[in-house]
Design a protein around this motif. Sequence first.
Motif, PDB file in Angstrom:
ATOM      1  N   SER A  43       0.815  -1.224   0.000  1.00 38.21           N
ATOM      2  CA  SER A  43       0.000   0.000   0.000  1.00 38.21           C
ATOM      3  C   SER A  43       0.844   1.266   0.000  1.00 38.21           C
ATOM      4  N   ASP A  44       2.147   1.137   0.394  1.00 38.06           N
ATOM      5  CA  ASP A  44       3.017   2.301   0.461  1.00 38.06           C
ATOM      6  C   ASP A  44       3.800   2.529  -0.814  1.00 38.06           C
ATOM      7  N   SER A  45       3.759   1.534  -1.782  1.00 34.87           N
ATOM      8  CA  SER A  45       4.523   1.706  -3.020  1.00 34.87           C
ATOM      9  C   SER A  45       3.684   2.447  -4.042  1.00 34.87           C
ATOM     10  N   ALA A  46       4.417   3.189  -4.897  1.00 28.86           N
ATOM     11  CA  ALA A  46       3.704   3.998  -5.897  1.00 28.86           C
ATOM     12  C   ALA A  46       3.214   3.162  -7.053  1.00 28.86           C
ATOM     13  N   GLY A  47       3.928   1.988  -7.391  1.00 24.38           N
ATOM     14  CA  GLY A  47       3.526   1.146  -8.507  1.00 24.38           C
ATOM     15  C   GLY A  47       4.207   1.555  -9.788  1.00 24.38           C
ATOM     16  N   ASP A  48       4.053   0.686 -10.840  1.00 23.31           N
ATOM     17  CA  ASP A  48       4.674   0.950 -12.136  1.00 23.31           C
ATOM     18  C   ASP A  48       3.874   1.981 -12.893  1.00 23.31           C
ATOM     19  N   SER A  49       4.656   2.702 -13.745  1.00 19.99           N
ATOM     20  CA  SER A  49       3.990   3.692 -14.583  1.00 19.99           C
ATOM     21  C   SER A  49       3.506   3.043 -15.869  1.00 19.99           C
ATOM     22  N   ILE A  50       2.794   3.799 -16.652  1.00 18.97           N
ATOM     23  CA  ILE A  50       2.237   3.275 -17.904  1.00 18.97           C
ATOM     24  C   ILE A  50       3.344   3.039 -18.913  1.00 18.97           C
ATOM     25  N   GLU A  51       4.369   3.915 -18.976  1.00 16.06           N
ATOM     26  CA  GLU A  51       5.454   3.740 -19.930  1.00 16.06           C
ATOM     27  C   GLU A  51       6.236   2.472 -19.629  1.00 16.06           C
ATOM     28  N   LEU A  52       6.489   2.258 -18.295  1.00 16.40           N
ATOM     29  CA  LEU A  52       7.239   1.060 -17.922  1.00 16.40           C
ATOM     30  C   LEU A  52       6.447  -0.209 -18.247  1.00 16.40           C
ATOM     31  N   ILE A  53       5.159  -0.132 -17.998  1.00 15.61           N
ATOM     32  CA  ILE A  53       4.320  -1.297 -18.332  1.00 15.61           C
ATOM     33  C   ILE A  53       4.324  -1.547 -19.827  1.00 15.61           C
ATOM     34  N   PHE A  54       4.321  -0.466 -20.655  1.00 15.12           N
ATOM     35  CA  PHE A  54       4.348  -0.601 -22.105  1.00 15.12           C
ATOM     36  C   PHE A  54       5.652  -1.223 -22.560  1.00 15.12           C
TER      37      PHE A  54
END
Length: 333
Positions: A43-54
């Motif tokens: 819950s404290d992590s920001a997560g992957d961005s859309i560019e990284l996922i792409f």
Amino acid sequence: MPRVKPTKKLDVLGNLDLRPEEAVGDYLCSKQQDKFFVIPPNSDSAGDSIELIFVNNLRENEAMLKLQDEMLASAKRQSKVNHSRVRNMYKIQERLRRRFIEVNSFIKDCADKKRAAEKTAQGETLYHKELGEGIESFKDSISELKAFREALKATVHEFQPYEKVLDEVVKVSDIFVSPKDCMDRCDALMLAQVEISQLEQQKLNEIENMRQRMVQITNEAALTVLGLKNDLAKLERSYNESRVQCLKWEKILANSKDAITNGAMDKDRTLDGINHLYRILCRRRDVPGWGRGCVEGKLDIIKNEVDILFGVLEQIQSMDGKGKQNEASQDMC
């Protein structure tokens, strides 16, 4: 936060309440408690961005395309190999089929030859067995002939003196022409003796059969006579019983006859008495009487006369009684 109370009804998807008036209150109650509070992971992590996922998805796509090309090339190569293997397999199968046909034909020929050989061997065995049996029979015949030859020699040697005697008899006798004629006559006599013996035995058998037949007939006649005697005894017993019955009935009939005769005599006496009484009464009345017949009329007349006599008797008795009373009264006076 999870709810404390379950929902009442679910929709098709299973996550929406069809009665929001109760669901809202349940949701508010569930927000005010901390017992079932669940912290989501990371819950404290920001997560992957859309560019990284792409970028990651693009790399995975390129890797998958490369793997697909490799697998396609491998499939083509394997298809060629399989095609060559199938062609080789067809060739091997055709060669094996021809070889199988050849081997099968060879096996059939061998089986036919084996059957023919077994048949020939069986025939030869039977022929050998027959020949062996024939040889054994010939050996037995030869041994029998040898024994007969030895016996014949012994017999000739034994009967040689008789031959001399037979020659002398033929020379002396005028009946026999040669020793063979003498022997033939002797054989004829022996055959005649055999026939006579057979005929004698036959006649003896016939005599025995006749004797047995006579015994059987005698037994049957004895049985018949015994049966007739039994029938005669039964008839005699029946005759005696009938005779006793006849005597009994004769006595009964004699008594009946006597009773009938006595009754007839009593009847005649009664009729004579009636006629006599009737004549007396008629003579008393000085009237002519009837003949012997008409018994009923006579009895009526007799009855009337008897009634009259009884009336007279009663009057006389009454008069006698009155006279006695008068005498008694006079005596008393």
